[in-house]
Scaffold this motif. Structure first.
Motif, short mmCIF file in Angstrom:
data_model
loop_
_atom_site.label_atom_id
_atom_site.label_comp_id
_atom_site.label_asym_id
_atom_site.label_seq_id
_atom_site.Cartn_x
_atom_site.Cartn_y
_atom_site.Cartn_z
N GLU A 1 2.58 0.01 5.39
CA GLU A 1 1.75 -1.16 5.65
C GLU A 1 0.34 -0.84 5.20
OE1 GLU A 1 1.73 -2.70 9.61
OE2 GLU A 1 0.14 -4.12 9.13
N LEU A 2 -0.13 -1.59 4.24
CA LEU A 2 -1.45 -1.33 3.64
C LEU A 2 -2.16 -2.66 3.49
CD1 LEU A 2 -0.20 1.06 0.83
CD2 LEU A 2 -1.37 1.74 2.93
N PRO A 3 -3.49 -2.62 3.45
CA PRO A 3 -4.18 -3.88 3.21
C PRO A 3 -3.83 -4.41 1.82
CG PRO A 3 -5.72 -2.05 3.19
CD PRO A 3 -4.40 -1.50 3.63
N MET A 4 -3.69 -5.68 1.72
CA MET A 4 -3.39 -6.30 0.43
C MET A 4 -4.47 -5.91 -0.57
SD MET A 4 -1.39 -8.81 -0.83
CE MET A 4 -1.07 -10.27 0.09
N GLY A 5 -4.04 -5.56 -1.75
CA GLY A 5 -5.03 -5.29 -2.79
C GLY A 5 -5.27 -3.82 -3.04
N VAL A 6 -4.53 -2.92 -2.41
CA VAL A 6 -4.63 -1.52 -2.83
C VAL A 6 -4.04 -1.42 -4.23
CG1 VAL A 6 -4.48 -0.55 -0.51
CG2 VAL A 6 -2.38 -0.95 -1.80
N THR A 7 -4.39 -0.39 -4.94
CA THR A 7 -3.83 -0.27 -6.28
C THR A 7 -2.48 0.42 -6.19
OG1 THR A 7 -4.87 1.85 -6.61
CG2 THR A 7 -6.11 -0.09 -7.32
N PHE A 8 -1.70 0.24 -7.25
CA PHE A 8 -0.39 0.91 -7.27
C PHE A 8 -0.57 2.42 -7.31
CE2 PHE A 8 0.89 -3.33 -8.68
CZ PHE A 8 1.92 -3.54 -7.79
N ARG A 9 -1.69 2.87 -7.91
CA ARG A 9 -1.95 4.30 -7.94
C ARG A 9 -2.04 4.84 -6.52
NH1 ARG A 9 -3.81 7.66 -11.70
NH2 ARG A 9 -4.68 6.12 -13.11
N GLU A 10 -2.78 4.09 -5.68
CA GLU A 10 -2.94 4.51 -4.29
C GLU A 10 -1.58 4.55 -3.58
OE1 GLU A 10 -6.21 2.21 -2.65
OE2 GLU A 10 -5.72 3.05 -0.69
N ILE A 11 -0.80 3.52 -3.81
CA ILE A 11 0.50 3.47 -3.14
C ILE A 11 1.37 4.65 -3.59
CG2 ILE A 11 2.64 2.15 -2.91
CD1 ILE A 11 1.00 -0.39 -3.36
N ILE A 12 1.47 4.82 -4.90
CA ILE A 12 2.40 5.80 -5.42
C ILE A 12 1.88 7.22 -5.21
CG2 ILE A 12 3.52 6.65 -7.53
CD1 ILE A 12 3.54 3.69 -8.49
#
Lengths: 529, 438
Positions: free
Chosen positions: B252-263
């Motif tokens: 669960e992350l705030p909308m708008g994180v980058t895919f880099r951050e997620i991955i």
């Protein structure tokens, strides 16, 4: 009413009309497979794509109602052409190329569209999907299924859901492997089952009785009316070389939309039964062939000599024949005339508004007989009628009532001379002193009045077999031979005109305007002869 | 960010209603019942909550489409038919916090004045259907659902309906048909479900995650919700990451994180010894994205700008060990199997694309195959079909063909012609005794 421009033609159509119908009025033929004017709209086949000015995407014409000022491009749009081209390629990707041996060829929407608009190449090089075991399957008593040819338009399914209300057909499986089957695998015994073959745009569903009997393009169609019951469904007699091959529904929103029940449809074959081909006269127990001239001269004497004359007419006869019979035998010769009727199996039909019409009357024209003021009698009263003494009995239709073929009736008819009109072998031939060959519905012309009060005209498909003549003409010839010039009317149109001036039930009607196949009649394939 | 949707994950006995109530549960519903239904809708509208099922349609707007003056029943349907490959967020919510969903359903039903709500749950989710049944029974017992919701004069019944396991039934009109007991075929639109929905009545269909966002909008206010993310792309979002990352799972992350951050941050990056090759940003129906797009923000508008879509937020990560042709074939198999069979382009196209990709993998590719695939995809998408399943299969496959042409070329260069199909020898067509060459 909204005005819409389709390929440059402006038409004004009622609000709610979809673009396919609006385009039809503008003279633009938008192709379609799953759309049918009397079925619900599903928008599955995707061939009816059109470009609407101001809309970013192409829209399906079947599901798009007109709005005022709409500008639609069909044939004139390159985008539309490409999209339809692609849809055709999708449809043909798995469709077998078996038109030469497919019985639908000639009246196949897919073939037509492929022929006029399609390409002769494909990008498809894979193995075609097939449905092993479903290439030639008897779905019910009248329907043969070839699932390989199915284009998944769902018209047959919608027909059984919306029109015949049996919901007998359904899809099984999913995606490209979905196939048409009866629910639970039961035989497809819907009373309107053959209509599913009519609505099938391809050769996936064909009629067992008709398939491989005649190529569609050989057939000529003549507008007629179903003789099966009093509902009076409009139909085409499809015939070739003086043989009737099938009945197909003819559009009439007030009566049968574009449907026929299986019972009525398969009466077509019976029109080909003609056993009585020449006028016959019984002399010393033997029937001898005579000419029409001799027969009429002799009959004119017999009929005028008869002091008591009784006539068994029939509710299967046209208004014109019944009118002539009444004028000649009742008004002129003071004879007695009855119209025997018997209740038939219950029949029903759904009209264009989705209302059921019902009939328990096996005759197509009882309402006409009633409106002509004739006496309608049941079997018991017919027996009493025949029991009375008469110098001459005239039977205008031996099939008018089952009582006429009973031994008792034959016993009664033996007592005095009998004149009978006949087409097929019937027991009354054993006792009749005169047998006159009469034409079948396919060679007759006239009108029937349906139980709903519609006076509907049927037309002759071909000339009668042998020396047979239509019933109205036999009566006309008899009137002429007897010198009754007022009834010497040489066409059903003339008889109808005389009837329209005399009879309240027909006043104001004009022969030319009584139905028949007009160019606007909905038919996916026109082979009107 | 403190978790909102997954706050119960890891809490002992989190599914029980007492646990939920102790954590301040059903406060949102209590507050909503004191408000006008229109005011509730307004609050959701102001929060800029967008549908989490895939299309990203503003939830509040959807609710306003329901005709207010409509006589007779209206319905709310919670779409829990989570079938999109790579998506497993709704299951997580139901698993840990079923009452959060039920509260969301109750608020949404109140906002559209529906007295009946259905949870249409995927057929395979037997365990989660039972969890929901239990939670609904608890809520009924506490008078949170039923004739008098939390003591007000508002009545609400919630029912769980299990699907039969068809992907297509996640599409809202198809779901409605299935709920009515019919075959899951998408309906033509218009009319939209908000006007003519289930049983012919106005119906709102919302995703599980969307409805789970609603209670906190009520308790904390629209402004708080809108402050997460950026305008038009607000709120917390569940990202389901699967594939070749070190720590796959739901985040669960705030909308708008980058895919880099997620991955890279949350999932610990690509597994050892490999590099990122491609990723699907929002389930398998979204066009594939390449490593150079890893800095794209994972929200609706940014993904759309990048030529893909956020979809359901199911991030599928593929590393350099993946043969993209194989990946495309895998997708094609799924969509060919799940196409409902109504529309010609999707029915025929998905099967055809599958056959082509299979043939390439069998080593019999042809030079014209990529062009044929693109043509199939072009005419199966962009409004050529009733529902978006046409786009769902066409867009990812065409994106793979466009972005990885060299993979196709490699296969095709090494291809051999397909041997001609051996026809069965018919018994009467064999060599006839006495006639073979003599």
């Amino acid at each position: 009413m909204p005005k819409v421009t389709i390929d440059g033609t402006v038409v004004e159509v009622p609000a709610g009309t979809n673009l396919i119908e609006a385009a039809r009025q503008a003279g633009v033929a938008i192709p379609y497979f799953c759309y049918h004017p009397y079925l619900s709209i599903v928008g599955q086949c995707r061939i009816c794509m059109v470009e609407i000015e101001g809309a970013p995407r192409l829209a399906i014409a079947c599901a798009t109602p007109v709005t005022d000022g709409m500008v639609v491009r069909s044939e004139t749009s390159a985008r539309v052409k490409e999209a339809r081209d692609a849809v055709m390629e999708f449809l043909l990707a798995n469709h077998p190329l078996d038109c030469p041996v497919c019985d639908q060829a000639g009246e196949c929407l897919l073939q037509d569209h492929s022929f006029t608009e399609g390409r002769d190449t494909t990008h498809m090089v894979e193995t075609r999907r097939t449905f092993p075991g479903l290439e030639r399957r008897l779905l019910g008593p009248h329907i043969v299924q070839n699932q390989n040819r199915c284009i998944h338009c769902s018209r047959c399914i919608r027909f059984t859901q919306e029109i015949s209300e049996t919901a007998a057909l359904t899809y099984k499986s999913r995606g490209n492997h979905a196939f048409i089957d009866t629910f639970d695998g039961q035989p497809f015994t819907d009373p309107f089952s053959a209509c599913t073959a009519d609505v099938c745009p391809v050769g996936a569903l064909t009629i067992r009785e008709f398939r491989f009997r005649k190529r569609a393009w050989k057939l000529r169609s003549t507008p007629s009316v179903c003789p099966g019951c009093s509902i009076g469904c409009n139909l085409w007699i499809d015939h070739h070389e003086r043989t009737v091959y099938r009945f197909t529904p003819r559009e009439n929103p007030a009566v049968n939309a574009t449907w026929l029940c299986d019972f009525g449809r398969f009466l077509a074959e019976s029109l080909n039964e003609t056993h009585c081909l020449h006028p016959l006269h019984r002399v010393e127990g033997q029937l001898h062939r005579v000419s029409w001239g001799e027969a009429m001269r002799a009959l004119a004497l017999d009929v005028s000599a008869a002091r008591t004359l009784r006539v068994v007419a029939s509710a299967n006869l046209s208004n014109e024949t019944l009118f002539l019979a009444r004028e000649l035998f009742v008004r002129h010769l003071k004879g007695e005339l009855v119209v025997p009727v018997h209740p038939g199996e219950p029949r029903r039909m759904k009209n264009g508004k989705g209302e059921w019409l019902y009939s328990r009357d096996a005759h197509p024209n009882s309402e006409g007989a009633r409106r002509l003021g004739l006496e309608l009698v049941d079997g018991e009263r017919l027996a009493r009628f025949l029991y009375g003494a008469a110098d001459l009995t005239v039977i205008l239709d031996p099939t008018a009532h089952p009582y006429l073929s009973t031994a008792e009736a034959l016993q009664l008819l033996r007592v005095s001379p009998t004149l009978s009109l006949a087409r097929t072998n019937h027991p009354t031939a054993e006792v009749a002193s005169w047998l006159l060959p009469v034409a079948s519905l396919a060679s007759d012309e006239g009108t029937f009045t349906s139980s709903g009060g519609h006076v509907q005209r049927f037309q002759p498909a071909f000339s009668p077999a042998g020396e047979a003549r239509p019933a109205w003409q036999i009566l006309q010839l008899l009137a002429r031979a007897m010198g009754v010039s007022a009834l010497d009317l040489d066409s059903p149109a003339a008889v109808f005109a005389a009837m329209a001036t005399k009879e309240k039930g027909f006043s104001g009607l004009e022969w030319e305007r009584l139905g028949g196949g007009s160019p606007s009649t909905y038919r996916e394939h026109q082979h009107v002869g | 960010m403190e978790p909102v949707l997954l706050r119960a994950r890891g809490v002992p006995n989190s599914r029980h209603i007492d646990t939920y109530l102790a954590a301040g549960g059903y406060e949102g519903l209590k507050k909503a019942l004191t408000m006008d239904p229109e005011a509730v809708t307004k609050e959701v509208l102001d929060s800029e909550l967008r549908g989490r099922g895939g299309a990203g349609f503003p939830t509040g707007r959807k609710w306003t489409f329901v005709p207010k003056e409509h006589p007779g029943p209206k319905y709310l349907i919670c779409n829990a038919d989570e079938s999109e490959p790579g998506t497993f967020k709704d299951r997580e919510i139901i698993e840990y916090d079923p009452h959060l969903l039920i509260e969301g359903i109750a608020i949404a039903s109140y906002a559209i004045r529906a007295n009946t709500a259905y949870i249409y749950i995927r057929g395979e989710f037997v365990r989660w259907a039972r969890i929901l049944e239990t939670a609904i029974a608890e809520a009924r017992q506490r008078d949170i659902l039923g004739a008098s919701v939390m003591g007000s004069n508002y009545r609400l019944d919630v029912w769980v309906h299990r699907g039969a396991g068809a992907y297509i039934c996640g599409e809202e009109t198809s779901l409605i048909e299935s709920l009515e007991g019919k075959r899951g075929f998408p309906r033509l639109k218009p009319p939209f479900p908000a006007v003519v929905g289930v049983f012919g009545k106005p119906t709102v269909v919302n995703n599980v995650e969307t409805l789970a966002c609603v209670p906190s909008i009520l308790t904390r206010g629209a402004a708080w919700f809108a402050s997460i993310g950026r305008p038009r792309n607000t709120g917390p979002k569940l990202y389901c990451v699967s594939g070749h990352v070190r720590r796959p799972g739901v985040y669960e992350l705030p909308m708008g994180v980058t895919f880099r951050e997620i991955i890279e941050e949350h999932c610990g990056g690509i597994r050892d010894g490999h590099t990122l090759k491609a990723f699907f940003p929002g389930g398998s129906s979204a066009p594939v994205m390449t490593p150079d797009q890893i800095d794209v923000k994972a929200d609706f508008d940014a993904c759309a700008e990048a030529g893909s879509m956020l979809g359901s937020g199911g991030v599928i990560v593929l590393d350099d060990s993946v043969d993209m042709v194989e990946a495309a074939a895998n997708l094609a198999h799924f969509y060919a199997h799940e196409s409902c069979g109504q529309c010609t382009p999707c029915r025929e196209g998905s099967d055809w694309a599958m056959d082509i990709l299979d043939r390439i993998l069998e080593g019999h590719g042809r030079p014209e195959d990529p062009a044929t695939l693109l043509r199939i995809c072009q005419y199966a998408s962009q409004g050529m079909t009733i529902c978006p399943l046409g786009d769902a299969f066409a867009l990812p496959i065409s994106s793979i063909v466009k972005k990885f042409p060299y993979e196709f070329e490699r296969h095709i260069a090494a291809a051999t012609p397909r041997p001609p199909k051996k026809l069965p020898v018919l018994p009467w067509a064999g060599p006839r005794p006495g006639f073979d060459g003599q």
